[in-house]
Motif scaffolding. Structure first.
Motif, mmCIF file in Angstrom:
data_model
loop_
_atom_site.group_PDB
_atom_site.id
_atom_site.type_symbol
_atom_site.label_atom_id
_atom_site.label_comp_id
_atom_site.label_asym_id
_atom_site.label_seq_id
_atom_site.Cartn_x
_atom_site.Cartn_y
_atom_site.Cartn_z
ATOM 1 N N THR A 1 0.862 -1.170 0.000
ATOM 2 C CA THR A 1 0.000 0.000 0.000
ATOM 3 C C THR A 1 0.904 1.226 0.000
ATOM 4 O OG1 THR A 1 -0.071 0.296 2.413
ATOM 5 C CG2 THR A 1 -1.672 -1.246 1.422
ATOM 6 N N PRO A 2 0.406 2.391 -0.418
ATOM 7 C CA PRO A 2 1.236 3.600 -0.469
ATOM 8 C C PRO A 2 1.819 3.999 0.886
ATOM 9 C CG PRO A 2 -0.735 3.902 -1.792
ATOM 10 C CD PRO A 2 -0.912 2.596 -1.031
ATOM 11 N N LEU A 3 1.216 3.555 2.000
ATOM 12 C CA LEU A 3 1.721 3.910 3.321
ATOM 13 C C LEU A 3 2.660 2.863 3.893
ATOM 14 C CD1 LEU A 3 -1.538 5.344 4.937
ATOM 15 C CD2 LEU A 3 0.328 6.585 3.842
ATOM 16 N N ASP A 4 2.955 1.827 3.112
ATOM 17 C CA ASP A 4 3.790 0.731 3.599
ATOM 18 C C ASP A 4 5.234 1.214 3.761
ATOM 19 O OD1 ASP A 4 5.159 -1.717 3.985
ATOM 20 O OD2 ASP A 4 3.557 -2.764 2.926
ATOM 21 N N ARG A 5 5.788 1.042 4.968
ATOM 22 C CA ARG A 5 7.167 1.478 5.236
ATOM 23 C C ARG A 5 8.144 0.307 5.278
ATOM 24 N NH1 ARG A 5 8.046 6.241 7.780
ATOM 25 N NH2 ARG A 5 10.204 5.712 7.315
ATOM 26 N N THR A 6 7.711 -0.883 4.887
ATOM 27 C CA THR A 6 8.575 -2.063 4.997
ATOM 28 C C THR A 6 9.894 -1.867 4.263
ATOM 29 O OG1 THR A 6 6.662 -3.519 5.186
ATOM 30 C CG2 THR A 6 8.756 -4.534 4.565
ATOM 31 N N ILE A 7 9.840 -1.488 2.994
ATOM 32 C CA ILE A 7 11.056 -1.332 2.215
ATOM 33 C C ILE A 7 11.910 -0.199 2.758
ATOM 34 C CG2 ILE A 7 11.910 -0.494 -0.024
ATOM 35 C CD1 ILE A 7 11.439 -3.467 0.032
ATOM 36 N N ASP A 8 11.290 0.914 3.145
ATOM 37 C CA ASP A 8 12.064 2.021 3.708
ATOM 38 C C ASP A 8 12.836 1.576 4.944
ATOM 39 O OD1 ASP A 8 11.047 3.869 1.804
ATOM 40 O OD2 ASP A 8 9.219 4.044 2.964
ATOM 41 N N ASN A 9 12.198 0.768 5.794
ATOM 42 C CA ASN A 9 12.872 0.270 6.994
ATOM 43 C C ASN A 9 14.021 -0.653 6.631
ATOM 44 O OD1 ASN A 9 10.968 1.616 8.560
ATOM 45 N ND2 ASN A 9 9.615 -0.156 8.684
ATOM 46 N N GLN A 10 13.797 -1.548 5.664
ATOM 47 C CA GLN A 10 14.847 -2.483 5.271
ATOM 48 C C GLN A 10 16.014 -1.762 4.620
ATOM 49 O OE1 GLN A 10 11.905 -5.790 3.628
ATOM 50 N NE2 GLN A 10 13.956 -6.589 3.838
ATOM 51 N N VAL A 11 15.714 -0.760 3.786
ATOM 52 C CA VAL A 11 16.780 0.021 3.158
ATOM 53 C C VAL A 11 17.610 0.739 4.221
ATOM 54 C CG1 VAL A 11 17.249 2.066 1.741
ATOM 55 C CG2 VAL A 11 15.676 0.305 0.910
ATOM 56 N N ALA A 12 16.942 1.321 5.207
ATOM 57 C CA ALA A 12 17.661 2.027 6.271
ATOM 58 C C ALA A 12 18.593 1.081 7.022
ATOM 59 C CB ALA A 12 16.658 2.664 7.240
ATOM 60 N N ARG A 13 18.128 -0.151 7.310
ATOM 61 C CA ARG A 13 18.975 -1.115 8.014
ATOM 62 C C ARG A 13 20.153 -1.537 7.154
ATOM 63 N NH1 ARG A 13 13.899 -3.344 9.694
ATOM 64 N NH2 ARG A 13 14.089 -5.135 8.302
ATOM 65 N N LEU A 14 19.899 -1.756 5.851
ATOM 66 C CA LEU A 14 20.977 -2.182 4.962
ATOM 67 C C LEU A 14 22.016 -1.079 4.777
ATOM 68 C CD1 LEU A 14 22.125 -4.372 3.146
ATOM 69 C CD2 LEU A 14 20.653 -3.538 1.292
ATOM 70 N N ARG A 15 21.549 0.148 4.671
ATOM 71 C CA ARG A 15 22.483 1.267 4.532
ATOM 72 C C ARG A 15 23.461 1.331 5.709
ATOM 73 N NH1 ARG A 15 18.226 5.949 2.522
ATOM 74 N NH2 ARG A 15 18.715 5.881 0.289
ATOM 75 N N LYS A 16 22.958 1.075 6.913
ATOM 76 C CA LYS A 16 23.820 1.132 8.089
ATOM 77 C C LYS A 16 24.955 0.111 8.015
ATOM 78 C CE LYS A 16 20.241 2.833 11.230
ATOM 79 N NZ LYS A 16 19.399 2.534 12.422
ATOM 80 N N LYS A 17 24.744 -0.950 7.240
ATOM 81 C CA LYS A 17 25.717 -2.034 7.199
ATOM 82 C C LYS A 17 26.662 -1.973 6.003
ATOM 83 C CE LYS A 17 22.552 -5.004 9.746
ATOM 84 N NZ LYS A 17 21.763 -6.261 9.793
ATOM 85 N N ILE A 18 26.278 -1.235 4.944
ATOM 86 C CA ILE A 18 27.151 -1.233 3.762
ATOM 87 C C ILE A 18 27.640 0.152 3.351
ATOM 88 C CG2 ILE A 18 26.031 -3.318 2.895
ATOM 89 C CD1 ILE A 18 24.704 -1.598 0.735
ATOM 90 N N GLU A 19 26.975 1.206 3.793
ATOM 91 C CA GLU A 19 27.380 2.549 3.398
ATOM 92 C C GLU A 19 28.568 3.022 4.234
ATOM 93 O OE1 GLU A 19 26.321 4.365 0.963
ATOM 94 O OE2 GLU A 19 24.288 3.679 0.446
ATOM 95 N N ARG A 20 29.456 3.784 3.618
ATOM 96 C CA ARG A 20 30.562 4.380 4.370
ATOM 97 C C ARG A 20 30.031 5.420 5.349
ATOM 98 N NH1 ARG A 20 35.534 3.235 1.665
ATOM 99 N NH2 ARG A 20 35.197 2.329 -0.402
ATOM 100 N N ASP A 21 29.018 6.156 4.930
ATOM 101 C CA ASP A 21 28.349 7.131 5.789
ATOM 102 C C ASP A 21 26.847 6.993 5.550
ATOM 103 O OD1 ASP A 21 27.348 9.230 7.220
ATOM 104 O OD2 ASP A 21 28.409 10.812 6.111
ATOM 105 N N PRO A 22 26.151 6.214 6.402
ATOM 106 C CA PRO A 22 24.725 5.973 6.194
ATOM 107 C C PRO A 22 23.878 7.236 6.138
ATOM 108 C CG PRO A 22 25.608 4.446 7.805
ATOM 109 C CD PRO A 22 26.682 5.465 7.556
#
Length: 244
Positions: free
Chosen positions: A200-221
């Protein structure tokens, strides 16, 4: 077939009892915890399929408990709280909760949300696939920004060659990005590729998963260079990906 095991966390025994009776009637196996220490102890000892987690747990909040659980597990978490403020809801989702319910709640709503989140988790357990029909070489390694991914081994080596601690959800999402580099992907497409989840347009599942993944692979999340947000669309994996 083993029962689906749910952990109910709430400092109010009356609410725990109501939720227990409601979920047991639907065939779920239930465990209970009344505070943070008891919750973390149970999570360390037993595998759970889902956790309902109250925010108000005394000196240690449900937010802190969720953060601790997310360090080692992607078990679905539904925040159950008496706080209806939108900030509390957003904070819960951003730290890794999969959904939230605001007290006072209707038991039919609880059941519906539990069933939806469990279906989503089951779908996420399927291997991530590329949107194209071609599968990556099973003996290949994908290199990006100094990191190396072994897709067939579910392993990611960081820039120092040390394995990263990724949950299965993290790795599924990373696999989709690596198989579709420099291609803007909508949130709906990402959800489809990691398991065919209803969106649904209000679904934050992907946003949450992207945020978690960024913390683990980005040099500066806080200033991501690998997974970039595409306004009005979704996300794009911006790094060059080489197969070796």
């Amino acid at each position: 077939m083993s029962q689906t095991r749910v952990l109910i966390v709430d400092d109010d025994p009356k609410i725990r009892n109501v939720l227990r009776m409601c979920l047991e009637t639907e065939g779920y196996e239930i465990a209970e915890a009344g505070d943070a220490a008891e919750t973390l102890s149970l999570v360390a000892k037993l595998p759970f399929d889902l956790i309902t987690l109250d925010i108000n747990l005394g000196t240690i909040s449900g937010f802190d408990v969720a953060r601790e659980i997310r360090q080692s597990s992607d078990v679905p978490i539904i925040m159950v709280t008496g706080k209806g403020d939108i900030i509390d809801r957003v904070v819960g989702l951003e730290i890794g909760a999969d959904d939230y319910i605001v007290k006072p709640f209707h038991l039919r709503e609880v059941l519906a949300r539990v069933q939806t989140v469990l279906r989503r988790a089951k779908a996420n357990a399927k291997p991530a696939i590329s949107e194209s029909t071609s599968a990556p070489d099973k003996v290949s390694r994908l290199v990006f920004d100094g990191m190396t991914a072994h897709l067939e081994h579910f392993e990611l080596l960081n820039r120092q060659g040390v394995p990263c601690e990724l949950t299965s959800g993290d790795f599924k999402l990373l696999s989709v990005f690596l198989n579709n580099p420099k291609r803007p992907l909508t949130r709906e497409t990402l959800l489809d590729l990691i398991g065919g989840i209803e969106w649904t347009p209000l679904d934050r599942t992907i946003d949450n998963q992207v945020a978690r993944l960024r913390k683990k692979i980005e040099r500066d999340p806080s200033h991501p260079k690998l997974i970039k947000t595409v306004r009005g669309i979704g996300y794009v994996f911006a790094a060059d990906v080489e197969t070796i």
